[in-house]
Design a protein around this motif. Structure first.
Motif, PDB file in Angstrom:
ATOM      1  N   SER A 158      -0.491 -12.485   4.476  1.00 27.87           N
ATOM      2  CA  SER A 158       0.055 -13.816   4.701  1.00 27.87           C
ATOM      3  C   SER A 158       1.545 -13.691   5.025  1.00 27.87           C
ATOM      4  CB  SER A 158      -0.128 -14.662   3.440  1.00 27.87           C
ATOM      5  OG  SER A 158       0.680 -15.796   3.472  1.00 27.87           O
ATOM      6  N   PRO A 159       2.069 -14.549   5.894  1.00 29.13           N
ATOM      7  CA  PRO A 159       3.511 -14.520   6.154  1.00 29.13           C
ATOM      8  C   PRO A 159       4.336 -14.754   4.889  1.00 29.13           C
ATOM      9  CG  PRO A 159       2.406 -15.822   7.826  1.00 29.13           C
ATOM     10  CD  PRO A 159       1.378 -15.496   6.773  1.00 29.13           C
ATOM     11  N   ALA A 160       3.803 -15.507   3.935  1.00 33.98           N
ATOM     12  CA  ALA A 160       4.538 -15.781   2.702  1.00 33.98           C
ATOM     13  C   ALA A 160       4.802 -14.503   1.909  1.00 33.98           C
ATOM     14  CB  ALA A 160       3.762 -16.781   1.849  1.00 33.98           C
ATOM     15  N   VAL A 161       3.905 -13.537   1.996  1.00 37.22           N
ATOM     16  CA  VAL A 161       4.073 -12.281   1.263  1.00 37.22           C
ATOM     17  C   VAL A 161       5.295 -11.532   1.777  1.00 37.22           C
ATOM     18  CG1 VAL A 161       3.041 -10.022   0.794  1.00 37.22           C
ATOM     19  CG2 VAL A 161       1.627 -12.075   0.693  1.00 37.22           C
ATOM     20  N   ILE A 162       5.405 -11.365   3.093  1.00 36.01           N
ATOM     21  CA  ILE A 162       6.527 -10.594   3.643  1.00 36.01           C
ATOM     22  C   ILE A 162       7.831 -11.383   3.502  1.00 36.01           C
ATOM     23  CG2 ILE A 162       6.300 -11.281   6.060  1.00 36.01           C
ATOM     24  CD1 ILE A 162       7.151  -7.781   4.663  1.00 36.01           C
ATOM     25  N   ARG A 163       7.758 -12.703   3.536  1.00 38.90           N
ATOM     26  CA  ARG A 163       8.978 -13.492   3.300  1.00 38.90           C
ATOM     27  C   ARG A 163       9.501 -13.267   1.884  1.00 38.90           C
ATOM     28  NH1 ARG A 163       6.048 -17.855   5.903  1.00 38.90           N
ATOM     29  NH2 ARG A 163       6.569 -17.751   8.107  1.00 38.90           N
ATOM     30  N   LYS A 164       8.592 -13.181   0.916  1.00 36.83           N
ATOM     31  CA  LYS A 164       8.985 -12.918  -0.472  1.00 36.83           C
ATOM     32  C   LYS A 164       9.602 -11.529  -0.599  1.00 36.83           C
ATOM     33  CE  LYS A 164       6.996 -12.597  -5.127  1.00 36.83           C
ATOM     34  NZ  LYS A 164       7.528 -11.311  -5.470  1.00 36.83           N
ATOM     35  N   VAL A 165       8.984 -10.533   0.027  1.00 37.70           N
ATOM     36  CA  VAL A 165       9.507  -9.165  -0.006  1.00 37.70           C
ATOM     37  C   VAL A 165      10.886  -9.123   0.648  1.00 37.70           C
ATOM     38  CG1 VAL A 165       9.174  -6.833   0.899  1.00 37.70           C
ATOM     39  CG2 VAL A 165       7.249  -8.055  -0.126  1.00 37.70           C
ATOM     40  N   ALA A 166      11.022  -9.755   1.811  1.00 36.77           N
ATOM     41  CA  ALA A 166      12.306  -9.770   2.520  1.00 36.77           C
ATOM     42  C   ALA A 166      13.384 -10.457   1.682  1.00 36.77           C
ATOM     43  CB  ALA A 166      12.152 -10.474   3.866  1.00 36.77           C
ATOM     44  N   ARG A 167      13.027 -11.531   1.015  1.00 36.89           N
ATOM     45  CA  ARG A 167      13.997 -12.228   0.156  1.00 36.89           C
ATOM     46  C   ARG A 167      14.427 -11.313  -0.994  1.00 36.89           C
ATOM     47  NH1 ARG A 167      11.055 -16.374  -1.214  1.00 36.89           N
ATOM     48  NH2 ARG A 167      10.407 -15.491  -3.213  1.00 36.89           N
ATOM     49  N   ASP A 168      13.467 -10.626  -1.608  1.00 34.36           N
ATOM     50  CA  ASP A 168      13.783  -9.722  -2.719  1.00 34.36           C
ATOM     51  C   ASP A 168      14.682  -8.564  -2.275  1.00 34.36           C
ATOM     52  OD1 ASP A 168      12.233 -11.343  -4.317  1.00 34.36           O
ATOM     53  OD2 ASP A 168      10.530  -9.956  -4.408  1.00 34.36           O
ATOM     54  N   LEU A 169      14.501  -8.092  -1.040  1.00 37.71           N
ATOM     55  CA  LEU A 169      15.298  -6.984  -0.513  1.00 37.71           C
ATOM     56  C   LEU A 169      16.546  -7.454   0.228  1.00 37.71           C
ATOM     57  CD1 LEU A 169      12.426  -4.736   0.902  1.00 37.71           C
ATOM     58  CD2 LEU A 169      13.711  -4.406  -1.224  1.00 37.71           C
ATOM     59  N   ALA A 170      16.723  -8.762   0.349  1.00 36.13           N
ATOM     60  CA  ALA A 170      17.844  -9.357   1.086  1.00 36.13           C
ATOM     61  C   ALA A 170      17.869  -8.881   2.533  1.00 36.13           C
ATOM     62  CB  ALA A 170      19.171  -9.075   0.390  1.00 36.13           C
TER      63      ALA A 170
ATOM     64  N   LYS B 277      13.769   0.602   2.337  1.00 33.63           N
ATOM     65  CA  LYS B 277      14.761   1.193   1.436  1.00 33.63           C
ATOM     66  C   LYS B 277      15.277   2.541   1.927  1.00 33.63           C
ATOM     67  CE  LYS B 277      13.465  -1.059  -2.861  1.00 33.63           C
ATOM     68  NZ  LYS B 277      12.976  -0.865  -4.239  1.00 33.63           N
ATOM     69  N   SER B 278      14.536   3.192   2.810  1.00 39.01           N
ATOM     70  CA  SER B 278      14.932   4.532   3.260  1.00 39.01           C
ATOM     71  C   SER B 278      15.627   4.531   4.623  1.00 39.01           C
ATOM     72  CB  SER B 278      13.709   5.449   3.308  1.00 39.01           C
ATOM     73  OG  SER B 278      12.791   4.990   4.287  1.00 39.01           O
ATOM     74  N   ARG B 279      15.819   3.365   5.215  1.00 43.80           N
ATOM     75  CA  ARG B 279      16.456   3.292   6.530  1.00 43.80           C
ATOM     76  C   ARG B 279      17.490   2.178   6.550  1.00 43.80           C
ATOM     77  NH1 ARG B 279      11.633   5.278   6.418  1.00 43.80           N
ATOM     78  NH2 ARG B 279      10.964   6.862   7.900  1.00 43.80           N
ATOM     79  N   ARG B 280      18.408   2.273   7.523  1.00 48.16           N
ATOM     80  CA  ARG B 280      19.475   1.277   7.668  1.00 48.16           C
ATOM     81  C   ARG B 280      19.057   0.160   8.603  1.00 48.16           C
ATOM     82  NH1 ARG B 280      24.538   4.056   9.975  1.00 48.16           N
ATOM     83  NH2 ARG B 280      23.807   2.508  11.392  1.00 48.16           N
ATOM     84  N   GLY B 281      19.574  -1.030   8.355  1.00 48.91           N
ATOM     85  CA  GLY B 281      19.446  -2.144   9.285  1.00 48.91           C
ATOM     86  C   GLY B 281      18.028  -2.614   9.530  1.00 48.91           C
ATOM     87  N   VAL B 282      17.166  -2.576   8.535  1.00 48.86           N
ATOM     88  CA  VAL B 282      15.765  -2.951   8.723  1.00 48.86           C
ATOM     89  C   VAL B 282      15.617  -4.463   8.794  1.00 48.86           C
ATOM     90  CG1 VAL B 282      13.465  -2.891   7.665  1.00 48.86           C
ATOM     91  CG2 VAL B 282      14.912  -0.863   7.621  1.00 48.86           C
ATOM     92  N   GLU B 283      14.773  -4.886   9.732  1.00 46.89           N
ATOM     93  CA  GLU B 283      14.380  -6.288   9.867  1.00 46.89           C
ATOM     94  C   GLU B 283      12.859  -6.336   9.882  1.00 46.89           C
ATOM     95  OE1 GLU B 283      18.003  -7.865  12.684  1.00 46.89           O
ATOM     96  OE2 GLU B 283      16.193  -7.100  13.637  1.00 46.89           O
ATOM     97  N   PHE B 284      12.293  -7.413   9.346  1.00 48.65           N
ATOM     98  CA  PHE B 284      10.846  -7.594   9.344  1.00 48.65           C
ATOM     99  C   PHE B 284      10.453  -8.576  10.438  1.00 48.65           C
ATOM    100  CE2 PHE B 284      11.505  -6.481   4.800  1.00 48.65           C
ATOM    101  CZ  PHE B 284      10.719  -5.337   4.776  1.00 48.65           C
TER     102      PHE B 284
ATOM    103  N   ASP C 218      -2.276  -8.716  -8.927  1.00 47.82           N
ATOM    104  CA  ASP C 218      -1.918  -9.120  -7.566  1.00 47.82           C
ATOM    105  C   ASP C 218      -0.400  -9.162  -7.490  1.00 47.82           C
ATOM    106  OD1 ASP C 218      -2.036 -10.005  -4.986  1.00 47.82           O
ATOM    107  OD2 ASP C 218      -2.701 -12.014  -5.478  1.00 47.82           O
ATOM    108  N   ARG C 219       0.221  -7.979  -7.482  1.00 45.78           N
ATOM    109  CA  ARG C 219       1.669  -7.854  -7.612  1.00 45.78           C
ATOM    110  C   ARG C 219       2.439  -8.650  -6.564  1.00 45.78           C
ATOM    111  NH1 ARG C 219       4.283  -2.043  -7.426  1.00 45.78           N
ATOM    112  NH2 ARG C 219       3.860  -2.012  -9.632  1.00 45.78           N
ATOM    113  N   TYR C 220       2.006  -8.638  -5.336  1.00 48.68           N
ATOM    114  CA  TYR C 220       2.754  -9.289  -4.257  1.00 48.68           C
ATOM    115  C   TYR C 220       2.157 -10.634  -3.837  1.00 48.68           C
ATOM    116  CZ  TYR C 220       4.786  -4.704  -4.138  1.00 48.68           C
ATOM    117  OH  TYR C 220       5.400  -3.540  -4.498  1.00 48.68           O
TER     118      TYR C 220
END
Length: 112
Positions: A73-85, A37-44, A5-7
């Protein structure tokens, strides 16, 4: 589906599962990461779970291009967003950005 369960999809989702939708998978989250990672200025933007669909997230680039995937879960995308800054917003609080609507309008005019 992977054994790991990687994420944290299954761990963070809790006991609730949308009735008519499939569960989020690692490939859903990986697609959002690849887009970011392939586009500029991405927001989730996190979209809430409904009776029919699982929690989803939209990744929206600075030109308005977007993609939507299940995240469980919202927590999953928050973790991804934090990892990608990258920033993450609750769409119920902020709404969708105007650049996304402008991008959709440009695509609609180009198609027809």
């Amino acid at each position: 589906m992977r054994w790991r369960d990687r994420y944290g999809l299954r761990r963070l989702r809790g006991p609730r599962i949308a009735k008519f939708d499939r569960e989020a998978t690692d490939s859903d989250v990986e697609a959002l990461i690849a887009f970011a990672k392939s586009r500029r200025g991405v927001e989730f933007y996190v979209e809430p779970e409904t009776f029919a669909t699982d929690t989803t997230a939209m990744a929206i680039a600075d030109d308005g291009e977007w993609t939507r995937r299940r995240v469980g879960s919202p927590a999953v995308i928050r973790k991804v967003a934090r990892d990608l800054a990258l920033p993450v917003y609750d769409v119920q609080l902020t709404g969708y950005p105007a650049r996304m609507r402008a991008y959709n309008e440009r695509r609609k005019r180009a198609e027809g």
